[in-house]
Design an enzyme around this catalytic site. Structure first.
Site, PDB file in Angstrom:
ATOM      1  N   HIS A  37       0.839  -1.207   0.000  1.00 27.91           N
ATOM      2  CA  HIS A  37       0.000   0.000   0.000  1.00 27.91           C
ATOM      3  C   HIS A  37       0.875   1.260   0.000  1.00 27.91           C
ATOM      4  CE1 HIS A  37      -2.766  -2.853   2.303  1.00 27.91           C
ATOM      5  NE2 HIS A  37      -3.528  -2.478   1.291  1.00 27.91           N
ATOM      6  N   GLN A  61     -18.168  -5.390  -1.186  1.00 24.53           N
ATOM      7  CA  GLN A  61     -17.298  -6.220  -2.045  1.00 24.53           C
ATOM      8  C   GLN A  61     -16.964  -7.569  -1.424  1.00 24.53           C
ATOM      9  OE1 GLN A  61     -13.998  -3.238  -1.966  1.00 24.53           O
ATOM     10  NE2 GLN A  61     -12.684  -5.047  -1.997  1.00 24.53           N
ATOM     11  N   GLY A 148      -2.866  -1.255  -7.318  1.00 27.17           N
ATOM     12  CA  GLY A 148      -1.801  -2.262  -7.333  1.00 27.17           C
ATOM     13  C   GLY A 148      -2.117  -3.404  -8.285  1.00 27.17           C
TER      14      GLY A 148
HETATM   15  P1  AMP Z   1      -6.638  -3.307  -0.396  1.00 29.54           P
HETATM   16  O1  AMP Z   1      -6.418  -2.571   0.887  1.00 29.54           O
HETATM   17  O2  AMP Z   1      -6.314  -4.747  -0.339  1.00 29.54           O
HETATM   18  O3  AMP Z   1      -7.980  -2.998  -0.999  1.00 29.54           O
HETATM   19  O4  AMP Z   1      -5.572  -2.697  -1.422  1.00 29.54           O
HETATM   20  C1  AMP Z   1      -5.512  -1.323  -1.705  1.00 29.54           C
HETATM   21  C2  AMP Z   1      -4.624  -1.109  -2.903  1.00 29.54           C
HETATM   22  O5  AMP Z   1      -3.303  -1.582  -2.604  1.00 29.54           O
HETATM   23  C3  AMP Z   1      -5.103  -1.884  -4.131  1.00 29.54           C
HETATM   24  O6  AMP Z   1      -4.925  -1.080  -5.282  1.00 29.54           O
HETATM   25  C4  AMP Z   1      -4.187  -3.085  -4.132  1.00 29.54           C
HETATM   26  O7  AMP Z   1      -4.014  -3.659  -5.409  1.00 29.54           O
HETATM   27  C5  AMP Z   1      -2.889  -2.469  -3.630  1.00 29.54           C
HETATM   28  N1  AMP Z   1      -2.016  -3.519  -3.098  1.00 29.54           N
HETATM   29  C6  AMP Z   1      -2.352  -4.503  -2.236  1.00 29.54           C
HETATM   30  N2  AMP Z   1      -1.307  -5.328  -2.024  1.00 29.54           N
HETATM   31  C7  AMP Z   1      -0.287  -4.851  -2.777  1.00 29.54           C
HETATM   32  C8  AMP Z   1       1.072  -5.269  -3.002  1.00 29.54           C
HETATM   33  N3  AMP Z   1       1.572  -6.341  -2.406  1.00 29.54           N
HETATM   34  N4  AMP Z   1       1.826  -4.528  -3.833  1.00 29.54           N
HETATM   35  C9  AMP Z   1       1.325  -3.435  -4.466  1.00 29.54           C
HETATM   36  N5  AMP Z   1       0.052  -2.991  -4.297  1.00 29.54           N
HETATM   37  C10 AMP Z   1      -0.739  -3.690  -3.470  1.00 29.54           C
END
Ligand code: AMP
Length: 280
Positions: A37, A61, A148
């Protein structure tokens, strides 16, 4: 860093502070932040005048209520990490404001993307993702949106949603950040016990094996070998798919030229891990 909890508060801030050609980079998250993140926030900060992040565990979701209940919450640490990354604004909304009672839910015609891979195994998931990102984009009104590639299909779905709506935002897709043993960082990794954590890199190892063995021709036997490899380590595999890197449609015969990628989802006990790897 300023923390704003109400939509009206953000709009007020925006009206008085974000004018003219000021650029705003936005990173939506569900919290339990890790270096993945933070890599998005750091990039957003370096490429824009103002960097905004949001933390909102979006109920619409989650197709599995248990996953929602068990979703990790580490808000104090999250705030420290965002502050250290130079984030300017954290938007921390209440569910009642994002989803006012009685509001009619929109439906996004996402086409085939909605029913393949994650869409097949998590019915309704991408409608929920679109709903919340659409709402957040309306509130935050950023110039750039940071996502991500760890959630590759989600990036494609949000791209599609943006093309269906009037958002004037440019998408910035960021590389997956991994632990030293290759495991893709994920908030859900916090739920892995010691044994599961040791096994979890099996997913990226399976994808790497496919990459190493790839030759033009049929792809199915590579997929079957990778599934067996994971099953032998105690995973229950939802899917492994070798797909067109742009459309994510399955590629059963590879011509040796087309850009392809491999995507996987597998369970370790009750924790579901996803990952993907470009193959060429
Ligand atoms: P989330 O909190 O899981 O909804 O993720 C928030 C954002 O962080 C999304 O755009 C994810 O794709 C990105 N993200 C989560 N894990 C990773 C990672 N390991 N590397 C890069 N971006 C990430």
């Amino acid at each position: 860093m300023i923390i704003i909890k109400h939509i009206a508060g953000y709009k007020e801030y925006r009206a008085s502070n974000i004018k003219g050609d000021i650029t705003v980079g936005f990173t939506p998250t569900m919290g339990a932040l890790h270096a993945g993140h933070i890599s998005l926030v750091t990039r957003s900060k370096s490429e824009n005048d103002i960097s905004v992040a949001s933390i909102f565990i979006n109920p619409t979701q989650f197709n599995n209520p248990k996953d929602f209940e068990k979703y990790p919450v580490t808000i104090e640490k999250d705030i420290e990490m965002l502050e250290a990354a130079g984030c300017d604004i954290l938007f921390l909304p209440y569910a009642e404001e994002i989803y006012p009672r009685g509001e009619k839910q929109k439906h996004y015609p996402l086409g085939y993307l909605e029913n393949i891979l994650e869409g097949e195994y998590r019915p309704g998931h991408f409608q929920g993702v679109c709903l919340v990102v659409d709402k957040l984009l309306r509130i935050i009104n950023p110039t750039e949106l940071y996502l991500g590639l760890k959630d590759n299909q989600q990036c494609m779905v949000i791209k599609k949603m943006i093309s269906l709506t009037s958002h004037n935002v440019s998408l910035k897709l960021c590389e997956t950040i991994r632990e030293p043993d290759g495991l893709a960082m994920s908030s859900r990794n916090l739920r892995l016990n010691e044994t599961e954590r040791k096994r979890a890199p099996g997913v990226i190892n399976a994808l790497q094996k496919i990459k190493t063995s790839l030759t033009p021709g049929y792809t199915e036997s590579l997929i079957q070998k990778a599934i067996t490899f994971l099953q032998e380590q105690g995973f229950k595999v939802d899917y492994i798919s070798i797909a067109d890197a742009i459309t994510l449609e399955p590629v059963s015969t590879w011509d040796g030229n087309k850009k392809i990628t491999v995507l996987a989802a597998a369970w370790l006990n009750d924790i579901r891990l996803i990952d993907n790897l470009p193959l060429n």
